[in-house]
Write an enzyme that holds these catalytic residues in place. Structure first.
Site, short mmCIF file in Angstrom:
data_model
loop_
_atom_site.label_atom_id
_atom_site.label_comp_id
_atom_site.label_asym_id
_atom_site.label_seq_id
_atom_site.Cartn_x
_atom_site.Cartn_y
_atom_site.Cartn_z
N ASN A 17 -34.20 -14.40 101.13
CA ASN A 17 -33.34 -15.58 101.25
C ASN A 17 -33.53 -16.10 102.67
O ASN A 17 -32.97 -15.55 103.62
CB ASN A 17 -31.88 -15.21 100.99
CG ASN A 17 -30.95 -16.40 101.06
OD1 ASN A 17 -31.34 -17.50 101.44
ND2 ASN A 17 -29.69 -16.18 100.70
N ARG A 59 -34.83 -16.92 96.92
CA ARG A 59 -33.73 -17.82 96.64
C ARG A 59 -34.14 -19.22 97.10
O ARG A 59 -34.55 -19.42 98.25
CB ARG A 59 -32.47 -17.40 97.39
CG ARG A 59 -31.29 -18.32 97.08
CD ARG A 59 -30.28 -18.36 98.20
NE ARG A 59 -29.20 -19.28 97.88
CZ ARG A 59 -28.34 -19.76 98.78
NH1 ARG A 59 -28.44 -19.38 100.04
NH2 ARG A 59 -27.39 -20.60 98.43
N HIS A 75 -24.95 -22.64 94.11
CA HIS A 75 -24.42 -21.28 93.95
C HIS A 75 -24.60 -20.77 92.51
O HIS A 75 -23.88 -19.89 92.05
CB HIS A 75 -22.93 -21.20 94.31
CG HIS A 75 -22.63 -21.46 95.75
ND1 HIS A 75 -21.51 -22.15 96.15
CD2 HIS A 75 -23.29 -21.12 96.88
CE1 HIS A 75 -21.50 -22.24 97.47
NE2 HIS A 75 -22.58 -21.62 97.93
N ARG A 127 -18.14 -27.72 106.27
CA ARG A 127 -18.37 -28.91 105.44
C ARG A 127 -17.05 -29.47 104.94
O ARG A 127 -16.14 -28.72 104.58
CB ARG A 127 -19.27 -28.54 104.24
CG ARG A 127 -20.73 -28.44 104.60
CD ARG A 127 -21.56 -27.89 103.45
NE ARG A 127 -21.73 -26.45 103.55
CZ ARG A 127 -22.39 -25.70 102.68
NH1 ARG A 127 -22.92 -26.27 101.60
NH2 ARG A 127 -22.52 -24.40 102.86
N GLU A 185 -26.04 -11.64 94.41
CA GLU A 185 -27.11 -12.60 94.18
C GLU A 185 -28.48 -11.94 94.27
O GLU A 185 -29.41 -12.32 93.55
CB GLU A 185 -26.99 -13.75 95.19
CG GLU A 185 -25.75 -14.59 94.96
CD GLU A 185 -25.51 -15.61 96.06
OE1 GLU A 185 -25.91 -16.77 95.87
OE2 GLU A 185 -24.93 -15.24 97.09
#
Length: 398
Positions: free
Chosen positions: A10, A87, A176, A237, A381
């Site tokens: 990742n 990823r 996600h 964010r 993940e």
């Protein structure tokens, strides 16, 4: 133990998170993080068989960092590396499942970089670096957006002129997806329900946050949209704002598009409201000590999260439960409680002791009997990426 090992990568703009996953072992053989890539203080820290280790990268770039990490991977795996799973955040509408990283797929990732400028470019760096070191191994891209390609058109289309969708592919994509897929399946398993006959609201809460309505193992709607900025309040964010805000900032203050983007993606969210931190742990501690802006940031976060979950219930034919995951979702009992306090109409009721106990990787039911099911389900993940990588490698071999 199987000799099939998948390296999961990742890659961020200045970091590489990695894990060596064996298909038969719950614990990873190796997991680590390379940080400050491209800077003099670049370093990689990893855990190998429970032992923590570290190595200076001497300012290496992504390729140089991987060149130092991969020999460690080779040693730990005893040279038995089946493939590499990457990823990838944005695959646009062209990629609907895990895909072999051919030149054509890499081109799609490059073209989608404009929609995920903070994520796709560093992801490509990791892909190019690992292809250079291991050109003979199968390398697979597992896309955050792929899981959400099952959304109906009325959920993913914006109410904007048709040509912007048909010619320029402007639509809601969601992110996600790897986490939402893993958690909804794990939640069904924990509840003793078949995946293909279960309906969930899933809240993935970390520095980035999103919610998803999952019906029979498929995404039906999600909070993020064209980019990972839409939706919930996050670490830095803003999440949803009035679209005219950007026009107002330009007309009133002369802000450029870049200045507005920087403000909304890097200076807003929990950090912007609190003026203190983007880390929920810091904000909870500060709030307990009387920091009013930290307390307000928490309240806004929880209320907006509750609104999103309630809205996504429209996509469900039934509700089997609500699942919390991610760094905040798995550890912040206060956030879970405050969020459900705003959802009284759903009749959620937490078991306070169980809610307090579900932290630091602990999974389980946190709702009281006789009320709708609420569970904490730690995400994984890396495991999901490894599983999808192996499934694709097996399919190609047939």
């Amino acid at each position: 133990m199987s000799d099939r090992n998948i390296l999961v990568i990742n890659s961020g703009s200045s970091s590489i998170k990695f894990a060596l996953v064996n298909e038969d072992q719950d614990e990873f053989l190796l997991e680590g993080l390379a940080e400050c890539i491209g800077f003099p203080e670049a370093v990689v820290n990893w855990k190998e068989n429970g032992v923590k280790k570290s190595m200076n990268l001497n300012g290496a770039d992504h390729a140089g960092a991987l060149a130092k990490i991969l020999p460690v991977v080779q040693e730990v795996s005893h040279g038995k590396l089946t493939g590499i799973g990457h990823r990838v955040v944005h695959g646009s509408a062209h990629v609907t499942k895990a895909s072999l990283l051919t030149p054509e797929v890499i081109k799609v990732i490059e073209e989608a970089a404009a929609l995920a400028p903070l994520h796709n470019p560093p992801g490509l760096m990791g892909i190019e670096a690992s292809l250079a070191v291991y050109p003979e191994l199968p390398q697979v891209g597992v896309f955050d957006t792929a899981f959400h390609q099952t959304m109906p058109e009325y959920a993913y289309r914006y109410a904007i002129p048709e040509y912007l969708y048909t010619e320029h592919h402007i639509r809601r994509y969601g992110f996600h997806g790897t986490s939402h897929l893993y958690v909804s399946r794990k939640g069904a398993e924990m509840a003793g329900l078949p995946v293909d006959d279960s309906c969930w609201l899933v809240a993935h809460l970390g520095n980035g946050c999103s919610t998803t309505a999952v019906v029979n193992g498929e995404s039906r709607d999600t909070s993020m949209g064209l980019t990972p900025l839409e939706g919930l309040v996050m670490g830095t964010r803003s999440g949803d704002v009035d679209p005219s805000l950007q026009i107002h900032l330009h007309r009133t203050f002369g802000w450029t598009a870049q200045e507005v983007e920087t403000m909304l993606t890097k200076q807003s969210g929990l950090l912007g409201v609190s003026g203190l931190s983007n880390d929920m742990r810091t904000l909870i501690e500060a709030s307990e000590q009387g920091h009013e802006r930290a307390a307000l940031a928490i309240e806004i976060f929880c209320y907006r999260l509750a609104k999103s979950l309630a809205a996504l219930s429209c996509a469900l034919p039934k509700l089997d439960g609500l699942l919390f995951t991610g760094g905040i979702g798995e550890n912040a009992s206060l956030i879970r409680r405050k969020t459900l306090d705003h959802m009284r109409i759903f009749n959620f009721k937490l078991d306070d002791a169980a809610n307090q106990a579900c932290t630091r990787g602990a999974a389980g039911k946190i709702s009281l009997d006789g009320h709708p099911l609420v569970m904490v389900v730690p995400t994984n993940e890396e495991r999901q990426i490894a599983n999808e990588t192996l499934e694709l490698i097996d399919a190609i071999a047939k």
